[in-house]
Write a protein that holds these residues in place. Sequence first.
Motif, PDB file in Angstrom:
ATOM      1  N   VAL A   6       0.866  -1.180   0.000  1.00  0.00           N
ATOM      2  CA  VAL A   6       0.000   0.000   0.000  1.00  0.00           C
ATOM      3  C   VAL A   6       0.899   1.225   0.000  1.00  0.00           C
ATOM      4  N   LEU A   7       0.574   2.170  -0.870  1.00  0.00           N
ATOM      5  CA  LEU A   7       1.390   3.384  -0.994  1.00  0.00           C
ATOM      6  C   LEU A   7       0.761   4.527  -0.204  1.00  0.00           C
ATOM      7  N   GLN A   8       1.551   5.149   0.641  1.00  0.00           N
ATOM      8  CA  GLN A   8       1.032   6.301   1.392  1.00  0.00           C
ATOM      9  C   GLN A   8       2.080   7.411   1.410  1.00  0.00           C
ATOM     10  N   LYS A   9       1.771   8.500   0.749  1.00  0.00           N
ATOM     11  CA  LYS A   9       2.688   9.640   0.806  1.00  0.00           C
ATOM     12  C   LYS A   9       2.512  10.362   2.146  1.00  0.00           C
ATOM     13  N   PRO A  10       3.396  11.302   2.507  1.00  0.00           N
ATOM     14  CA  PRO A  10       3.218  12.008   3.776  1.00  0.00           C
ATOM     15  C   PRO A  10       1.805  12.592   3.861  1.00  0.00           C
ATOM     16  N   ASN A  12       0.456  14.950   5.451  1.00  0.00           N
ATOM     17  CA  ASN A  12       0.252  16.409   5.398  1.00  0.00           C
ATOM     18  C   ASN A  12       0.385  16.965   3.978  1.00  0.00           C
ATOM     19  N   LYS A  13       0.731  16.082   3.042  1.00  0.00           N
ATOM     20  CA  LYS A  13       0.789  16.513   1.632  1.00  0.00           C
ATOM     21  C   LYS A  13      -0.246  15.772   0.791  1.00  0.00           C
ATOM     22  N   ALA A  14      -1.088  14.986   1.450  1.00  0.00           N
ATOM     23  CA  ALA A  14      -2.030  14.137   0.701  1.00  0.00           C
ATOM     24  C   ALA A  14      -3.361  14.856   0.460  1.00  0.00           C
ATOM     25  N   LYS A  15      -4.063  14.374  -0.522  1.00  0.00           N
ATOM     26  CA  LYS A  15      -5.436  14.831  -0.825  1.00  0.00           C
ATOM     27  C   LYS A  15      -5.528  16.331  -1.061  1.00  0.00           C
ATOM     28  N   THR A  16      -4.566  16.858  -1.808  1.00  0.00           N
ATOM     29  CA  THR A  16      -4.536  18.305  -2.061  1.00  0.00           C
ATOM     30  C   THR A  16      -5.690  18.748  -2.961  1.00  0.00           C
ATOM     31  N   ARG A  17      -6.261  17.817  -3.738  1.00  0.00           N
ATOM     32  CA  ARG A  17      -7.398  18.212  -4.580  1.00  0.00           C
ATOM     33  C   ARG A  17      -8.639  18.524  -3.745  1.00  0.00           C
ATOM     34  N   LEU A  18      -8.569  18.241  -2.442  1.00  0.00           N
ATOM     35  CA  LEU A  18      -9.703  18.557  -1.553  1.00  0.00           C
ATOM     36  C   LEU A  18      -9.446  19.812  -0.723  1.00  0.00           C
ATOM     37  N   ILE A  53       3.680  -1.658   3.629  1.00  0.00           N
ATOM     38  CA  ILE A  53       3.338  -0.263   3.330  1.00  0.00           C
ATOM     39  C   ILE A  53       4.619   0.439   2.904  1.00  0.00           C
ATOM     40  N   VAL A  54       4.493   1.330   1.916  1.00  0.00           N
ATOM     41  CA  VAL A  54       5.639   2.121   1.472  1.00  0.00           C
ATOM     42  C   VAL A  54       5.363   3.553   1.889  1.00  0.00           C
ATOM     43  N   THR A  55       6.141   4.058   2.823  1.00  0.00           N
ATOM     44  CA  THR A  55       5.851   5.386   3.354  1.00  0.00           C
ATOM     45  C   THR A  55       7.029   5.926   4.149  1.00  0.00           C
ATOM     46  N   ASP A  77      11.530  12.830   1.030  1.00  0.00           N
ATOM     47  CA  ASP A  77      10.867  13.479  -0.109  1.00  0.00           C
ATOM     48  C   ASP A  77      10.282  12.375  -0.959  1.00  0.00           C
ATOM     49  N   ALA A  78       8.955  12.193  -0.801  1.00  0.00           N
ATOM     50  CA  ALA A  78       8.281  11.194  -1.620  1.00  0.00           C
ATOM     51  C   ALA A  78       8.417  11.634  -3.077  1.00  0.00           C
ATOM     52  N   LEU A  79       8.982  10.768  -3.894  1.00  0.00           N
ATOM     53  CA  LEU A  79       9.280  11.164  -5.278  1.00  0.00           C
ATOM     54  C   LEU A  79       8.234  10.668  -6.268  1.00  0.00           C
ATOM     55  N   GLY A  80       7.117  10.206  -5.740  1.00  0.00           N
ATOM     56  CA  GLY A  80       6.045   9.741  -6.617  1.00  0.00           C
ATOM     57  C   GLY A  80       5.862   8.239  -6.506  1.00  0.00           C
ATOM     58  N   MET A  81       4.699   7.787  -6.984  1.00  0.00           N
ATOM     59  CA  MET A  81       4.332   6.381  -6.843  1.00  0.00           C
ATOM     60  C   MET A  81       5.306   5.451  -7.561  1.00  0.00           C
ATOM     61  N   ASN A  82       5.691   5.833  -8.776  1.00  0.00           N
ATOM     62  CA  ASN A  82       6.526   4.915  -9.572  1.00  0.00           C
ATOM     63  C   ASN A  82       7.878   4.668  -8.916  1.00  0.00           C
ATOM     64  N   GLN A  83       8.472   5.726  -8.388  1.00  0.00           N
ATOM     65  CA  GLN A  83       9.773   5.564  -7.705  1.00  0.00           C
ATOM     66  C   GLN A  83       9.619   4.746  -6.432  1.00  0.00           C
ATOM     67  N   ALA A  84       8.509   4.983  -5.718  1.00  0.00           N
ATOM     68  CA  ALA A  84       8.284   4.246  -4.467  1.00  0.00           C
ATOM     69  C   ALA A  84       8.170   2.745  -4.772  1.00  0.00           C
ATOM     70  N   ILE A  85       7.463   2.417  -5.864  1.00  0.00           N
ATOM     71  CA  ILE A  85       7.273   1.003  -6.226  1.00  0.00           C
ATOM     72  C   ILE A  85       8.600   0.390  -6.680  1.00  0.00           C
ATOM     73  N   PHE A 102      -1.486  -1.294  -4.193  1.00  0.00           N
ATOM     74  CA  PHE A 102      -2.713  -0.573  -3.812  1.00  0.00           C
ATOM     75  C   PHE A 102      -2.407   0.866  -3.425  1.00  0.00           C
ATOM     76  N   PRO A 103      -3.304   1.784  -3.776  1.00  0.00           N
ATOM     77  CA  PRO A 103      -3.226   3.115  -3.180  1.00  0.00           C
ATOM     78  C   PRO A 103      -3.881   3.023  -1.803  1.00  0.00           C
ATOM     79  N   ALA A 104      -3.717   4.067  -0.987  1.00  0.00           N
ATOM     80  CA  ALA A 104      -4.333   4.035   0.345  1.00  0.00           C
ATOM     81  C   ALA A 104      -5.704   4.699   0.341  1.00  0.00           C
ATOM     82  N   ASP A 105      -6.158   5.161  -0.843  1.00  0.00           N
ATOM     83  CA  ASP A 105      -7.386   5.971  -0.851  1.00  0.00           C
ATOM     84  C   ASP A 105      -8.574   5.261  -1.493  1.00  0.00           C
ATOM     85  N   ILE A 106      -8.674   3.937  -1.253  1.00  0.00           N
ATOM     86  CA  ILE A 106      -9.823   3.172  -1.783  1.00  0.00           C
ATOM     87  C   ILE A 106     -10.556   2.477  -0.622  1.00  0.00           C
TER      88      ILE A 106
HETATM   89  N1  GTP Z   1       4.779   6.026  -0.859  1.00  0.00           N
HETATM   90  C1  GTP Z   1       4.307   6.936  -1.710  1.00  0.00           C
HETATM   91  N2  GTP Z   1       2.998   6.987  -1.993  1.00  0.00           N
HETATM   92  C2  GTP Z   1       2.551   7.937  -2.836  1.00  0.00           C
HETATM   93  C3  GTP Z   1       3.406   8.873  -3.456  1.00  0.00           C
HETATM   94  N3  GTP Z   1       2.652   9.687  -4.252  1.00  0.00           N
HETATM   95  C4  GTP Z   1       1.376   9.270  -4.114  1.00  0.00           C
HETATM   96  N4  GTP Z   1       1.306   8.221  -3.252  1.00  0.00           N
HETATM   97  C5  GTP Z   1       0.119   7.495  -2.821  1.00  0.00           C
HETATM   98  O1  GTP Z   1      -0.488   6.971  -3.977  1.00  0.00           O
HETATM   99  C6  GTP Z   1      -1.906   6.956  -3.837  1.00  0.00           C
HETATM  100  C7  GTP Z   1      -2.576   7.698  -5.012  1.00  0.00           C
HETATM  101  O2  GTP Z   1      -2.148   9.040  -5.020  1.00  0.00           O
HETATM  102  P1  GTP Z   1      -3.121  10.220  -5.400  1.00  0.00           P
HETATM  103  O3  GTP Z   1      -4.419   9.734  -5.892  1.00  0.00           O
HETATM  104  O4  GTP Z   1      -2.387  11.188  -6.263  1.00  0.00           O
HETATM  105  O5  GTP Z   1      -3.414  10.833  -3.962  1.00  0.00           O
HETATM  106  P2  GTP Z   1      -2.850  12.119  -3.267  1.00  0.00           P
HETATM  107  O6  GTP Z   1      -1.475  12.408  -3.761  1.00  0.00           O
HETATM  108  O7  GTP Z   1      -3.036  11.918  -1.816  1.00  0.00           O
HETATM  109  O8  GTP Z   1      -3.897  13.226  -3.748  1.00  0.00           O
HETATM  110  P3  GTP Z   1      -3.633  14.646  -4.460  1.00  0.00           P
HETATM  111  O9  GTP Z   1      -2.743  15.438  -3.549  1.00  0.00           O
HETATM  112  O10 GTP Z   1      -4.997  15.244  -4.560  1.00  0.00           O
HETATM  113  O11 GTP Z   1      -2.999  14.332  -5.788  1.00  0.00           O
HETATM  114  C8  GTP Z   1      -2.199   7.585  -2.471  1.00  0.00           C
HETATM  115  O12 GTP Z   1      -2.370   6.533  -1.548  1.00  0.00           O
HETATM  116  C9  GTP Z   1      -0.939   8.373  -2.183  1.00  0.00           C
HETATM  117  O13 GTP Z   1      -0.715   8.538  -0.775  1.00  0.00           O
HETATM  118  C10 GTP Z   1       4.800   8.799  -3.151  1.00  0.00           C
HETATM  119  O14 GTP Z   1       5.631   9.563  -3.622  1.00  0.00           O
HETATM  120  N5  GTP Z   1       5.184   7.816  -2.271  1.00  0.00           N
END
Ligand code: GTP
Length: 213
Positions: A6-10, A12-18, A53-55, A77-85, A102-106
């Motif tokens: 499961v991927l979880q970015k920091p 405090n930087k998540a869900k910025t579209r909200l 979990i990758v975080t 510095d989370a560098l994005g999903m692809n790098q994390a994977i 899996f993303p963490a937002d389902i």
């Molecule tokens: N570990 C890790 N997870 C990430 C990274 N970028 C995104 N994710 C996770 O991937 C999943 C899908 O990401 P998004 O749908 O873009 O969600 P988000 O970044 O929280 O939302 P926005 O800020 O609105 O783009 C979420 O569970 C994120 O936490 C990253 O750099 N590292």
Amino acid sequence: MNLAIVLQKPMNKAKTRLKNWLSLYERIGLADSMLYDVLNTLSKVSSIDAVGIVTSDARAIAIAKQFGVHIFHEGEDALGMNQAIQFVVETLPRDVQHLFIFPADIPLISCDEITNLVKMVKNHSVSVIPCKKGTGTNVLVLSPPGVIQTAFGLNSREEHCLLAKKAGLHYWVFHSSSLSLDIDTIDDLLLLKTMGQGTKTKDFLERNQIFKC
Ligand SMILES: Nc1nc2c(ncn2[C@@H]2O[C@H](COP(=O)(O)OP(=O)(O)OP(=O)(O)O)[C@@H](O)[C@H]2O)c(=O)[nH]1
Ligand SMILES: C[C@H](OP(=O)(O)O)C(=O)O
């Protein structure tokens, strides 16, 4: 072996579209509840042998520890999903046959749907579970883990299929109602209100009166 990550970015930087609808505190609470729902479900599925979990997020790590989930520590510095994977794939033992990403937002994720998915990935190298709206991928299964590079981002559903096709691999697209709702926008939250019975996420939204906006 079936490994789910499961991927979880920091948080405090998540869900910025909200941002226009939820405060930072509420967005962190939302991310926290959704992660709980996803890990809670995955850790109950008997055909998933291990969950990770990758975080780099301390709060996410604390939740993961409640479920005995393996922690892949990512740099600050989370560098994005692809790098994390990519980072995870490089560290995996050879006995991982199927990597479920899996993303963490389902939060509607269900044990039955994951059990079905585990049965169905057996004959394919790449399994793509798209999101309900748009052109994205919600869940990706790689069999084995490094079979293609991931391409999360713009048009990722088509990109993942194209990468598999170019490599001459068997791929398929699995439409799943419980896995197709990722929570990005206020419309997604409203859908969750009608469908999310029994989830910690719906409880969180109701307790914080978020639907009053
Ligand atoms: N570990 C890790 N997870 C990430 C990274 N970028 C995104 N994710 C996770 O991937 C999943 C899908 O990401 P998004 O749908 O873009 O969600 P988000 O970044 O929280 O939302 P926005 O800020 O609105 O783009 C979420 O569970 C994120 O936490 C990253 O750099 N590292
Ligand atoms: C992760 C991304 O989708 P998003 O949830 O950011 O729209 C994607 O589908 O590659």
